[in-house]
Design a protein around this motif. Structure first.
Motif, PDB file in Angstrom:
ATOM      1  N   HIS A  17     124.834 -30.223  50.718  1.00 55.47           N
ATOM      2  CA  HIS A  17     124.780 -31.495  51.450  1.00 55.47           C
ATOM      3  C   HIS A  17     126.175 -31.930  51.882  1.00 55.47           C
ATOM      4  O   HIS A  17     126.356 -32.432  53.005  1.00 55.47           O
ATOM      5  N   MET A  18     127.180 -31.742  51.025  1.00 59.57           N
ATOM      6  CA  MET A  18     128.539 -32.105  51.413  1.00 59.57           C
ATOM      7  C   MET A  18     129.009 -31.247  52.584  1.00 59.57           C
ATOM      8  O   MET A  18     129.628 -31.759  53.535  1.00 59.57           O
ATOM      9  N   ALA A  19     128.714 -29.953  52.549  1.00 57.72           N
ATOM     10  CA  ALA A  19     129.078 -29.086  53.678  1.00 57.72           C
ATOM     11  C   ALA A  19     128.377 -29.545  54.955  1.00 57.72           C
ATOM     12  O   ALA A  19     128.979 -29.559  56.039  1.00 57.72           O
ATOM     13  N   TYR A  20     127.126 -29.932  54.835  1.00 57.68           N
ATOM     14  CA  TYR A  20     126.350 -30.449  55.974  1.00 57.68           C
ATOM     15  C   TYR A  20     127.014 -31.698  56.557  1.00 57.68           C
ATOM     16  O   TYR A  20     127.196 -31.814  57.779  1.00 57.68           O
ATOM     17  N   LEU A  21     127.401 -32.644  55.692  1.00 56.70           N
ATOM     18  CA  LEU A  21     128.038 -33.877  56.166  1.00 56.70           C
ATOM     19  C   LEU A  21     129.373 -33.587  56.854  1.00 56.70           C
ATOM     20  O   LEU A  21     129.692 -34.183  57.894  1.00 56.70           O
ATOM     21  N   LEU A  22     130.155 -32.679  56.280  1.00 59.05           N
ATOM     22  CA  LEU A  22     131.459 -32.359  56.864  1.00 59.05           C
ATOM     23  C   LEU A  22     131.307 -31.633  58.200  1.00 59.05           C
ATOM     24  O   LEU A  22     132.083 -31.865  59.134  1.00 59.05           O
ATOM     25  N   LYS A  23     130.306 -30.770  58.302  1.00 57.46           N
ATOM     26  CA  LYS A  23     130.044 -30.101  59.586  1.00 57.46           C
ATOM     27  C   LYS A  23     129.683 -31.135  60.647  1.00 57.46           C
ATOM     28  O   LYS A  23     130.113 -31.039  61.801  1.00 57.46           O
ATOM     29  N   LYS A  24     128.881 -32.129  60.260  1.00 55.08           N
ATOM     30  CA  LYS A  24     128.509 -33.185  61.199  1.00 55.08           C
ATOM     31  C   LYS A  24     129.725 -33.999  61.633  1.00 55.08           C
ATOM     32  O   LYS A  24     129.738 -34.570  62.727  1.00 55.08           O
ATOM     33  N   LYS A  25     130.744 -34.050  60.764  1.00 51.15           N
ATOM     34  CA  LYS A  25     131.986 -34.765  61.081  1.00 51.15           C
ATOM     35  C   LYS A  25     132.931 -33.925  61.944  1.00 51.15           C
ATOM     36  O   LYS A  25     133.983 -34.410  62.362  1.00 51.15           O
ATOM     37  N   ILE A  35     121.126 -19.914  46.699  1.00 52.76           N
ATOM     38  CA  ILE A  35     121.413 -21.277  47.144  1.00 52.76           C
ATOM     39  C   ILE A  35     120.399 -22.222  46.498  1.00 52.76           C
ATOM     40  O   ILE A  35     119.232 -21.870  46.342  1.00 52.76           O
ATOM     41  N   GLY A  36     120.838 -23.422  46.123  1.00 54.85           N
ATOM     42  CA  GLY A  36     119.882 -24.433  45.672  1.00 54.85           C
ATOM     43  C   GLY A  36     120.180 -25.072  44.337  1.00 54.85           C
ATOM     44  O   GLY A  36     119.687 -26.161  44.057  1.00 54.85           O
ATOM     45  N   GLY A  37     120.961 -24.401  43.461  1.00 55.76           N
ATOM     46  CA  GLY A  37     121.260 -24.996  42.161  1.00 55.76           C
ATOM     47  C   GLY A  37     119.990 -25.326  41.397  1.00 55.76           C
ATOM     48  O   GLY A  37     119.132 -24.465  41.185  1.00 55.76           O
ATOM     49  N   LYS A  38     119.853 -26.595  41.002  1.00 53.33           N
ATOM     50  CA  LYS A  38     118.664 -27.012  40.256  1.00 53.33           C
ATOM     51  C   LYS A  38     117.468 -27.289  41.165  1.00 53.33           C
ATOM     52  O   LYS A  38     116.425 -27.744  40.684  1.00 53.33           O
ATOM     53  N   SER A  39     117.609 -27.036  42.453  1.00 54.96           N
ATOM     54  CA  SER A  39     116.435 -26.963  43.330  1.00 54.96           C
ATOM     55  C   SER A  39     116.033 -25.493  43.372  1.00 54.96           C
ATOM     56  O   SER A  39     116.593 -24.700  44.126  1.00 54.96           O
ATOM     57  N   LEU A  40     115.094 -25.124  42.522  1.00 56.92           N
ATOM     58  CA  LEU A  40     114.687 -23.724  42.378  1.00 56.92           C
ATOM     59  C   LEU A  40     113.181 -23.622  42.593  1.00 56.92           C
ATOM     60  O   LEU A  40     112.387 -24.126  41.795  1.00 56.92           O
ATOM     61  N   LEU A  61     116.394 -35.461  55.303  1.00 54.13           N
ATOM     62  CA  LEU A  61     116.785 -34.065  55.532  1.00 54.13           C
ATOM     63  C   LEU A  61     115.566 -33.170  55.719  1.00 54.13           C
ATOM     64  O   LEU A  61     115.537 -32.305  56.605  1.00 54.13           O
ATOM     65  N   ALA A  62     114.567 -33.354  54.852  1.00 53.78           N
ATOM     66  CA  ALA A  62     113.355 -32.537  54.950  1.00 53.78           C
ATOM     67  C   ALA A  62     112.681 -32.726  56.307  1.00 53.78           C
ATOM     68  O   ALA A  62     112.192 -31.765  56.919  1.00 53.78           O
ATOM     69  N   LYS A  63     112.673 -33.953  56.811  1.00 55.01           N
ATOM     70  CA  LYS A  63     112.096 -34.212  58.135  1.00 55.01           C
ATOM     71  C   LYS A  63     112.935 -33.565  59.231  1.00 55.01           C
ATOM     72  O   LYS A  63     112.402 -32.963  60.172  1.00 55.01           O
ATOM     73  N   GLU A  64     114.262 -33.699  59.116  1.00 55.68           N
ATOM     74  CA  GLU A  64     115.160 -33.155  60.142  1.00 55.68           C
ATOM     75  C   GLU A  64     114.986 -31.650  60.298  1.00 55.68           C
ATOM     76  O   GLU A  64     115.072 -31.117  61.417  1.00 55.68           O
ATOM     77  N   TYR A  65     114.711 -30.958  59.189  1.00 52.60           N
ATOM     78  CA  TYR A  65     114.626 -29.494  59.240  1.00 52.60           C
ATOM     79  C   TYR A  65     113.196 -28.976  59.099  1.00 52.60           C
ATOM     80  O   TYR A  65     112.979 -27.806  58.795  1.00 52.60           O
ATOM     81  N   GLY A  66     112.218 -29.852  59.343  1.00 53.03           N
ATOM     82  CA  GLY A  66     110.831 -29.418  59.438  1.00 53.03           C
ATOM     83  C   GLY A  66     110.161 -29.067  58.133  1.00 53.03           C
ATOM     84  O   GLY A  66     109.208 -28.278  58.114  1.00 53.03           O
ATOM     85  N   HIS A  67     110.610 -29.664  57.026  1.00 57.37           N
ATOM     86  CA  HIS A  67     110.029 -29.343  55.722  1.00 57.37           C
ATOM     87  C   HIS A  67     109.278 -30.512  55.089  1.00 57.37           C
ATOM     88  O   HIS A  67     108.877 -30.407  53.927  1.00 57.37           O
ATOM     89  N   TRP A  68     109.096 -31.609  55.810  1.00 53.34           N
ATOM     90  CA  TRP A  68     108.442 -32.754  55.188  1.00 53.34           C
ATOM     91  C   TRP A  68     106.926 -32.632  55.335  1.00 53.34           C
ATOM     92  O   TRP A  68     106.331 -33.004  56.336  1.00 53.34           O
ATOM     93  N   ASN A 123     113.765 -24.523  49.727  1.00 50.54           N
ATOM     94  CA  ASN A 123     113.740 -24.079  51.123  1.00 50.54           C
ATOM     95  C   ASN A 123     114.379 -25.087  52.067  1.00 50.54           C
ATOM     96  O   ASN A 123     114.816 -24.720  53.158  1.00 50.54           O
ATOM     97  N   VAL A 124     114.431 -26.356  51.665  1.00 51.56           N
ATOM     98  CA  VAL A 124     115.168 -27.341  52.470  1.00 51.56           C
ATOM     99  C   VAL A 124     116.632 -26.927  52.557  1.00 51.56           C
ATOM    100  O   VAL A 124     117.228 -26.883  53.643  1.00 51.56           O
ATOM    101  N   TRP A 125     117.220 -26.577  51.407  1.00 56.32           N
ATOM    102  CA  TRP A 125     118.644 -26.228  51.376  1.00 56.32           C
ATOM    103  C   TRP A 125     118.910 -24.899  52.068  1.00 56.32           C
ATOM    104  O   TRP A 125     119.934 -24.736  52.751  1.00 56.32           O
ATOM    105  N   LYS A 126     118.013 -23.954  51.924  1.00 59.11           N
ATOM    106  CA  LYS A 126     118.170 -22.677  52.627  1.00 59.11           C
ATOM    107  C   LYS A 126     118.159 -22.887  54.142  1.00 59.11           C
ATOM    108  O   LYS A 126     118.946 -22.278  54.874  1.00 59.11           O
ATOM    109  N   THR A 127     117.271 -23.759  54.605  1.00 56.34           N
ATOM    110  CA  THR A 127     117.171 -24.015  56.042  1.00 56.34           C
ATOM    111  C   THR A 127     118.404 -24.743  56.561  1.00 56.34           C
ATOM    112  O   THR A 127     118.899 -24.448  57.655  1.00 56.34           O
ATOM    113  N   VAL A 128     118.924 -25.704  55.790  1.00 55.73           N
ATOM    114  CA  VAL A 128     120.154 -26.399  56.192  1.00 55.73           C
ATOM    115  C   VAL A 128     121.286 -25.386  56.373  1.00 55.73           C
ATOM    116  O   VAL A 128     122.019 -25.418  57.369  1.00 55.73           O
TER     117      VAL A 128
END
Length: 501
Positions: free
Chosen positions: A43-51, A65-70, A97-104, A255-260
């Motif tokens: 998420h931090m990489a995502y925010l910095l890329k947006k900046k 990828i995902g840490g404790k999102s497994l 985020l899930a909505k933005e990347y089609g996972h909601w 899969n949200v994080w993989k897609t990001v």
């Protein structure tokens, strides 16, 4: 309804404001090293890329990828072994985020069954909670107990608003000295002092069973951070059986994080074990060992963002005295998740089971909860589920594949010990043919003591963010929850100084 009015009210945030700006990367061309490819790091990489930052690398010790999102797929069904649901105050972070990347694609979770030492079969959530409240309130009248519960919920929400106002994110402004003095206690002591102990049974279910700490041990501030008014309203909605906003995602959280990563072309380097970190005022380096190739490499950076547990990585991190004095006070626990299959045994009305007596008695590494993944994702509940007429997977077999959750204050001695405890508990529900498919144990939620929190530990960390060209993110600096780490990231980025193009 009074609780709705309080939740919808918008009193200004109270307390000492956060700094207007903090030391941060200065140019979009700066080389930024993010350690950890869990939700906080990605998420931090995502925010910095947006900046507009162009040179961001994420270094991850493991091979995923995902840490404790497994999210694990088995029997054509996804099984969440880490992050497993959202709640109403996820709208501006994970749900967005899930909505933005089609996972909601949400499915609302039913209330859990409760297995108690007192009964040979599971009972529903309210049938367990109400007698617990009756004992606390010293009444034999269920209606009186229910009224006391809802009145206490309203009083709690009003008190929360009065102390902190309405604020964005998870971390409130630092309370003033007078307020902080009233919070130098455990969460249970706070409830007792404010004549709100009747709320203890629902907070055990919504807080402790999730691994966020026993109410008589954790700081009142941690309890108040997680149990905000919007959360308490959702608990009230869940209790009376209306739509409450606790949802799983059918496609899986990992899969949200993989897609990001894929869509934003984030540079993630896997199997990169950090051996040593050296930091100076405006640059530093990481010494890495690539686990599969077993060779070492030195990576220079202009700015470092550290997301793993700081407590266990202090020695690698060349911590200064100030960092050491703060982070060495953290005390983590251990949360273990097991993907298993078995016959169903005795079913309740819900595909989710809780064991609150194991929680209350603090039985080390005991089973706290389990979820039949296929049943939960297909919203199976009620008499059809209890009767056993619904299968446990898309293959039509009447075999349960579930995820079990065990909690302990110390690292488990072995996977065998965890399996033995889990098997014994499942067998007590008449389940058989228990097979372990996958098991994970995580260091979980490093916490400060009530005194350290009242001394301002989390806010003292924020005041030193950016020194030595470093930001600290993740659960060590806030709360062990995906929403919490995302909101903290947003807070850090919102305080950045002007960026040079």
């Amino acid at each position: 309804m009074e609780i709705v009015r309080i939740v919808q009210s918008s009193p200004p945030p109270k307390g000492i404001p956060f700094p207007t700006t903090i030391p941060s990367p200065q140019s979009v061309k700066d080389k930024i090293a993010i350690v950890g490819a869990g939700p906080a790091g990605i998420h931090m990489a995502y925010l910095l890329k947006k900046k507009g930052f162009q040179n961001v690398g994420v270094y991850e010790k493991t091979d995923r990828i995902g840490g404790k999102s497994l999210t694990v797929e088995h029997r054509n069904t996804i099984h969440e072994m880490g992050t497993c649901y959202t709640q109403p105050d996820y709208d501006e972070n994970l749900i967005a985020l899930a909505k933005e990347y089609g996972h909601w694609d949400p499915v609302e979770l039913p209330s859990a069954n409760v297995w108690s030492d007192k009964f040979p079969s599971p009972i529903n959530y309210s049938s367990y909670i109400i007698p617990e409240i009756m004992k606390i309130w010293k009444t034999s009248n269920k209606t009186v107990a229910q009224i006391a519960l809802f009145k206490a919920m309203v009083q709690y929400c009003a008190l929360h608003r009065n102390m902190f106002g309405k604020y964005e994110g998870e971390l409130m402004r630092e309370p003033d000295q007078q307020t902080m003095a009233t919070l130098r206690c455990t969460f249970e002591d706070f409830l007792m002092k404010n004549k709100l102990l009747v709320l203890k049974p629902i907070f055990v279910a919504s807080h402790t069973i999730l691994g966020y700490g026993h109410l008589d041990e954790i700081s009142a501030l941690y309890g108040l951070m997680w149990n905000k008014p919007v959360h308490v309203k959702a608990l009230a909605d869940k209790f009376i059986g209306v739509s409450h906003g606790f949802n799983m995602i059918r496609g899986g959280f990992q899969n949200v994080w993989k897609t990001v990563v894929e869509k934003e072309n984030i540079n993630v380097i896997l199997n990169a074990d950090i051996l040593k970190v050296k930091r100076y005022s405006d640059y530093g380096y990481l010494d890495l060992q690539y686990r599969r190739r077993w060779h070492r490499k030195r990576i220079f950076f202009n700015f470092l963002i550290w997301t793993p547990s700081v407590y266990t990585t202090l020695r690698r991190l060349d911590a200064c005295r100030k960092e050491w004095n703060i982070f060495s006070k953290l005390k983590p626990a251990w949360f273990s998740t097991t993907l298993f299959s078995s016959t169903y045994g005795t079913r309740g009305y819900s595909p989710i089971d809780n064991w609150p007596d194991n929680v209350k008695n603090k039985r080390e590494h005991s089973l706290w909860a389990q979820r039949d993944s296929f049943g939960a994702l297909n919203n199976y509940h009620g008499e059809d589920y209890k009767s056993g007429s619904l299968p446990g997977g898309p293959d039509g077999k009447f075999i349960r594949t579930g995820v079990a959750y065990q909690y302990g204050k110390r690292k488990p001695r072995s996977k065998y010990c965890l399996k033995k405890i889990l098997t014994k508990t499942l067998e007590s529900t008449n389940a058989s043919n228990i097979q372990i498919i996958r098991q994970e144990s995580w260091e979980y939620f490093p916490k400060f003591s009530p005194d350290d929190m009242a001394d301002g530990a989390l806010w003292n960390i924020f005041k030193m963010q950016g020194s030595r060209s470093t930001w600290f993110a993740g659960s060590s600096v806030n709360f062990e929850n995906v929403k919490s780490v995302l909101e903290y990231n947003k807070l850090l980025v919102s305080k950045m100084k002007d960026i040079i193009a």
